[in-house]
Write an enzyme that holds these catalytic residues in place. Structure first.
Site, PDB file in Angstrom:
ATOM      1  N   ARG A  55       0.839  -1.194   0.000  1.00 24.18           N
ATOM      2  CA  ARG A  55       0.000   0.000   0.000  1.00 24.18           C
ATOM      3  C   ARG A  55       0.879   1.251   0.000  1.00 24.18           C
ATOM      4  NH1 ARG A  55      -2.047  -3.507   4.017  1.00 24.18           N
ATOM      5  NH2 ARG A  55      -4.163  -4.281   3.602  1.00 24.18           N
ATOM      6  N   LYS A  79      -1.989  -2.124   7.942  1.00 21.78           N
ATOM      7  CA  LYS A  79      -3.121  -1.652   8.747  1.00 21.78           C
ATOM      8  C   LYS A  79      -3.084  -2.295  10.126  1.00 21.78           C
ATOM      9  CE  LYS A  79      -6.263  -0.669   4.904  1.00 21.78           C
ATOM     10  NZ  LYS A  79      -7.585  -0.939   4.303  1.00 21.78           N
ATOM     11  N   HIS A 100      -2.638   2.859  -6.058  1.00 19.86           N
ATOM     12  CA  HIS A 100      -3.331   1.617  -5.724  1.00 19.86           C
ATOM     13  C   HIS A 100      -3.527   0.729  -6.952  1.00 19.86           C
ATOM     14  CE1 HIS A 100      -4.700   0.057  -1.941  1.00 19.86           C
ATOM     15  NE2 HIS A 100      -5.776  -0.478  -2.489  1.00 19.86           N
ATOM     16  N   ARG A 141      -0.950  -1.862  -7.064  1.00 16.84           N
ATOM     17  CA  ARG A 141      -1.256  -2.962  -6.133  1.00 16.84           C
ATOM     18  C   ARG A 141      -2.265  -3.916  -6.766  1.00 16.84           C
ATOM     19  NH1 ARG A 141      -1.478  -4.377  -0.570  1.00 16.84           N
ATOM     20  NH2 ARG A 141      -3.537  -4.843   0.264  1.00 16.84           N
ATOM     21  N   HIS A 176      -3.923  -8.809   3.485  1.00 17.47           N
ATOM     22  CA  HIS A 176      -5.363  -8.790   3.755  1.00 17.47           C
ATOM     23  C   HIS A 176      -5.664  -9.577   5.030  1.00 17.47           C
ATOM     24  CE1 HIS A 176      -6.616  -7.912  -0.686  1.00 17.47           C
ATOM     25  NE2 HIS A 176      -6.369  -6.813  -0.009  1.00 17.47           N
ATOM     26  N   TYR A 226     -10.306 -10.413  -6.930  1.00 16.35           N
ATOM     27  CA  TYR A 226      -9.441 -10.590  -8.096  1.00 16.35           C
ATOM     28  C   TYR A 226      -9.795 -11.841  -8.899  1.00 16.35           C
ATOM     29  CZ  TYR A 226      -6.753  -6.956  -5.825  1.00 16.35           C
ATOM     30  OH  TYR A 226      -6.386  -5.778  -5.237  1.00 16.35           O
TER      31      TYR A 226
END
Length: 295
Positions: free
Chosen positions: A144, A168, A241, A244, A267, A276
């Protein structure tokens, strides 16, 4: 509300950007309560008042994703109030989020992106080598934007062919580096040493500005837009992004395991990665229609 914002900053360790979004949404809700119902304290609102705000947002033709983000802010806020015994019951339990149509992520075709990264002549300067490092890191690792900015020299192991990134929730993960990316990073670090003389290249931010300050979001956005605009005219395909998304899409199209892609992207659950697979299925259909005798 200030106690809630401190909780987000210091206990949840949310990024400044996320905290600012929560502040904006919660103060917007507070202003609505004051203007519409003359209610000074958001903690006194019940589910009917909250629902009326949600309806007002929808009537303003806001994107359902934006409305859901604001609802998520209120969910966190009222959970905090419940946990700190400010309220005795959570009014958000009766609030439903509007449905959101699934949107497939934008990505740049593999041939176009590889053509840019392999054939483009980046300027033989510090800025040129840094720009190339930015693009190669984003596409070569799928990290990210915030993770890119946070990389320090001590996070990088060229001999081990890995980089440690902080994602995150302050979660760290190790991401492998491909051989071509290692060459780009070695060139950048050497150029950085030349540019800043005796500057310590063993510590501190990896990617810096011409003033030896850490790179920042707008700089990365401008850099990515400048280079990607040379291979795509779609503005939706000219931001960090997208690299990514391209990383994940190209891996999946080459047969990579979905769980492995999940770990590489950082994730929390597989559902976030499964978007995806839709892109991969579209490609499978295309191949089938072109190759099967009866397609």
């Amino acid at each position: 509300m200030e106690l809630f914002f401190d909780y987000l900053r210091f206990e949840r360790r949310y990024s400044p950007h996320t905290v600012l979004s929560y502040q904006t949404d919660l103060r917007q809700f507070s202003d609505y309560l004051k203007a519409t119902y003359e209610l000074e304290q958001p903690e006194q609102a019940d589910h009917t008042l909250i629902r009326s705000w949600v309806v007002t947002l929808m009537q303003q033709q806001l994107d359902p994703r934006t409305v859901n983000r604001k609802i998520a802010c209120l969910r966190s806020y009222y959970k905090f109030l419940l946990r700190t015994n400010v309220i005795s019951k959570n009014p958000m339990l009766r609030i439903k989020s509007p449905k959101v149509a699934k949107k497939l992520p934008d990505f740049v075709p593999e041939d176009s992106l590889n053509g840019l990264l392999n054939s483009f002549e980046f300027p033989p300067t510090f800025v040129g080598s840094r720009d190339q490092a930015v693009l190669e890191l984003l596409y070569g690792t799928g990290i990210r934007l915030s993770e890119l900015i946070g990389i320090k020299h001590e996070d990088l192991s060229l001999s081990g062919k890995t980089v440690r990134v902080t994602g995150k929730g302050n979660k760290q993960r190790i991401v492998p580096l491909n051989p071509s990316l290692i060459i780009v990073l070695e060139r950048y670090i050497a150029q950085k040493q030349v540019e800043f003389g005796g500057a310590d290249n063993a510590r501190g931010p990896l990617l810096v500005t011409e003033k030896l300050e850490p790179i920042y979001e707008k700089l990365v956005y401008r850099t990515v837009k400048h280079y990607l605009s040379q291979i795509t005219t779609a503005s939706s395909q000219q931001h960090p992004h997208v690299l990514r998304h391209s990383f994940a899409t190209h891996l999946l199209s080459k047969g990579a395991d979905l769980n492995a892609i999940k770990e590489l992207l950082g994730h929390a659950n597989l559902a976030a990665t499964q978007v995806y697979t839709h892109l991969s299925i579209d490609k499978l259909k295309s191949v089938f229609e072109k190759a099967h005798p009866k397609a």
